[in-house]
Motif scaffolding. Structure first.
Motif, PDB file in Angstrom:
ATOM      1  N   ALA A 105       0.846  -1.188   0.000  1.00  0.00           N
ATOM      2  CA  ALA A 105       0.000   0.000   0.000  1.00  0.00           C
ATOM      3  C   ALA A 105       0.884   1.242   0.000  1.00  0.00           C
ATOM      4  O   ALA A 105       2.013   1.218   0.496  1.00  0.00           O
ATOM      5  CB  ALA A 105      -0.896  -0.013   1.226  1.00  0.00           C
ATOM      6  N   PRO A 106       0.385   2.353  -0.540  1.00  0.00           N
ATOM      7  CA  PRO A 106       1.196   3.580  -0.538  1.00  0.00           C
ATOM      8  C   PRO A 106       1.457   4.061   0.880  1.00  0.00           C
ATOM      9  O   PRO A 106       0.703   3.785   1.808  1.00  0.00           O
ATOM     10  CB  PRO A 106       0.346   4.574  -1.317  1.00  0.00           C
ATOM     11  CG  PRO A 106      -1.016   3.998  -1.368  1.00  0.00           C
ATOM     12  CD  PRO A 106      -0.895   2.522  -1.161  1.00  0.00           C
ATOM     13  N   ALA A 107       2.561   4.781   1.041  1.00  0.00           N
ATOM     14  CA  ALA A 107       2.934   5.313   2.358  1.00  0.00           C
ATOM     15  C   ALA A 107       1.871   6.291   2.840  1.00  0.00           C
ATOM     16  O   ALA A 107       1.300   7.041   2.061  1.00  0.00           O
ATOM     17  CB  ALA A 107       4.285   6.006   2.280  1.00  0.00           C
ATOM     18  N   ASN A 108       1.623   6.268   4.146  1.00  0.00           N
ATOM     19  CA  ASN A 108       0.627   7.141   4.751  1.00  0.00           C
ATOM     20  C   ASN A 108       1.342   8.008   5.784  1.00  0.00           C
ATOM     21  O   ASN A 108       1.788   7.527   6.823  1.00  0.00           O
ATOM     22  CB  ASN A 108      -0.480   6.298   5.387  1.00  0.00           C
ATOM     23  CG  ASN A 108      -1.624   7.135   5.899  1.00  0.00           C
ATOM     24  OD1 ASN A 108      -1.464   8.304   6.206  1.00  0.00           O
ATOM     25  ND2 ASN A 108      -2.783   6.489   5.984  1.00  0.00           N
ATOM     26  N   ALA A 109       1.428   9.290   5.510  1.00  0.00           N
ATOM     27  CA  ALA A 109       2.150  10.209   6.391  1.00  0.00           C
ATOM     28  C   ALA A 109       1.514  10.275   7.771  1.00  0.00           C
ATOM     29  O   ALA A 109       2.204  10.443   8.782  1.00  0.00           O
ATOM     30  CB  ALA A 109       2.206  11.593   5.760  1.00  0.00           C
ATOM     31  N   PHE A 135       3.374   9.738  11.436  1.00  0.00           N
ATOM     32  CA  PHE A 135       3.280  10.769  12.467  1.00  0.00           C
ATOM     33  C   PHE A 135       2.816  10.154  13.801  1.00  0.00           C
ATOM     34  O   PHE A 135       3.386  10.440  14.852  1.00  0.00           O
ATOM     35  CB  PHE A 135       2.322  11.870  12.033  1.00  0.00           C
ATOM     36  CG  PHE A 135       2.059  12.901  13.084  1.00  0.00           C
ATOM     37  CD1 PHE A 135       3.032  13.869  13.399  1.00  0.00           C
ATOM     38  CD2 PHE A 135       0.881  12.919  13.820  1.00  0.00           C
ATOM     39  CE1 PHE A 135       2.810  14.804  14.382  1.00  0.00           C
ATOM     40  CE2 PHE A 135       0.658  13.842  14.795  1.00  0.00           C
ATOM     41  CZ  PHE A 135       1.618  14.806  15.087  1.00  0.00           C
ATOM     42  N   LEU A 136       1.780   9.293  13.756  1.00  0.00           N
ATOM     43  CA  LEU A 136       1.257   8.656  14.964  1.00  0.00           C
ATOM     44  C   LEU A 136       2.289   7.724  15.594  1.00  0.00           C
ATOM     45  O   LEU A 136       2.401   7.639  16.815  1.00  0.00           O
ATOM     46  CB  LEU A 136      -0.030   7.892  14.671  1.00  0.00           C
ATOM     47  CG  LEU A 136      -1.246   8.767  14.367  1.00  0.00           C
ATOM     48  CD1 LEU A 136      -2.419   7.912  13.927  1.00  0.00           C
ATOM     49  CD2 LEU A 136      -1.620   9.600  15.572  1.00  0.00           C
ATOM     50  N   LYS A 137       3.064   7.032  14.798  1.00  0.00           N
ATOM     51  CA  LYS A 137       4.095   6.146  15.309  1.00  0.00           C
ATOM     52  C   LYS A 137       5.143   6.929  16.090  1.00  0.00           C
ATOM     53  O   LYS A 137       5.630   6.506  17.122  1.00  0.00           O
ATOM     54  CB  LYS A 137       4.763   5.369  14.177  1.00  0.00           C
ATOM     55  CG  LYS A 137       3.915   4.246  13.627  1.00  0.00           C
ATOM     56  CD  LYS A 137       4.661   3.526  12.530  1.00  0.00           C
ATOM     57  CE  LYS A 137       3.847   2.399  11.954  1.00  0.00           C
ATOM     58  NZ  LYS A 137       4.543   1.709  10.842  1.00  0.00           N
ATOM     59  N   LYS A 138       5.497   8.110  15.597  1.00  0.00           N
ATOM     60  CA  LYS A 138       6.481   8.935  16.279  1.00  0.00           C
ATOM     61  C   LYS A 138       5.945   9.530  17.580  1.00  0.00           C
ATOM     62  O   LYS A 138       6.701   9.751  18.525  1.00  0.00           O
ATOM     63  CB  LYS A 138       6.936  10.071  15.363  1.00  0.00           C
ATOM     64  CG  LYS A 138       7.748   9.594  14.186  1.00  0.00           C
ATOM     65  CD  LYS A 138       8.121  10.743  13.278  1.00  0.00           C
ATOM     66  CE  LYS A 138       8.856  10.203  12.056  1.00  0.00           C
ATOM     67  NZ  LYS A 138       9.133  11.277  11.099  1.00  0.00           N
ATOM     68  N   GLN A 139       4.660   9.730  17.679  1.00  0.00           N
ATOM     69  CA  GLN A 139       4.044  10.304  18.860  1.00  0.00           C
ATOM     70  C   GLN A 139       4.037   9.322  20.045  1.00  0.00           C
ATOM     71  O   GLN A 139       4.033   9.724  21.180  1.00  0.00           O
ATOM     72  CB  GLN A 139       2.595  10.736  18.577  1.00  0.00           C
ATOM     73  CG  GLN A 139       2.470  11.830  17.561  1.00  0.00           C
ATOM     74  CD  GLN A 139       3.177  13.114  17.990  1.00  0.00           C
ATOM     75  OE1 GLN A 139       3.127  13.503  19.153  1.00  0.00           O
ATOM     76  NE2 GLN A 139       3.873  13.740  17.063  1.00  0.00           N
TER      77      GLN A 139
END
Length: 150
Positions: A136-140, A144-148
């Motif tokens: 699947a295409p990358a989802n920004a 962002f949520l992973k970094k939070q």
């Protein structure tokens, strides 16, 4: 001579009437298997995911009914049913599975043989779709949520 022709005419009419009232043995048999739905459409299903549907059948006779055979048209369709007699007025289930290995439209008949050679047909159909190749295409937003959460 008139009597002879009259006798032949009466004989011919009587013979033709007798021939019309004679019924074939198969026509005299009453259909005792009632199918709630004869066709089931799965709609669109994903490739590689088997699907199943239960067909409900009812014995409308006054004697127990045995399904002699339930056979699919190909190996991708698998029917399952009880070999036990169906009591008068009772219902049973024929579970039909479809292996969605090949993409595209399908229409598969299932043949039920019962009551000394009587036949009824069920049908399953649908369309198997293939997922697009690749990831699947990358989802920004996900990044962002992973970094939070760190």
């Amino acid at each position: 001579m008139k009597n002879f022709l009259l006798a032949i005419a009466v004989f011919a009419v009587g013979f033709s009437l007798k021939a019309q009232t004679t019924t074939a043995p198969d026509a005299a048999k009453k259909d005792v298997l009632v199918v709630k739905e004869a066709v089931y459409d799965f709609g669109k299903i994903p490739q590689g995911k088997p699907v199943y549907h239960n067909f409900s059948i009812t014995n409308s006779s006054t004697t127990p009914l045995v399904l002699e055979n339930v056979q699919a048209s190909c190996g991708c369709t698998t029917p399952e049913w009880s070999r036990e007699p169906i009591k008068p007025g009772a219902s049973a289930i024929i579970k039909v599975g479809y292996n969605a290995a090949a993409a595209g439209y399908f229409d598969k008949p299932i043949t039920i043989t019962y009551a000394g050679g009587m036949v009824k047909q069920l049908d399953i159909k649908g369309t198997v779709w293939t997922a697009p190749e690749g990831s699947a295409p990358a989802n920004a937003s996900v990044d962002f949520l992973k970094k939070q959460n760190l």
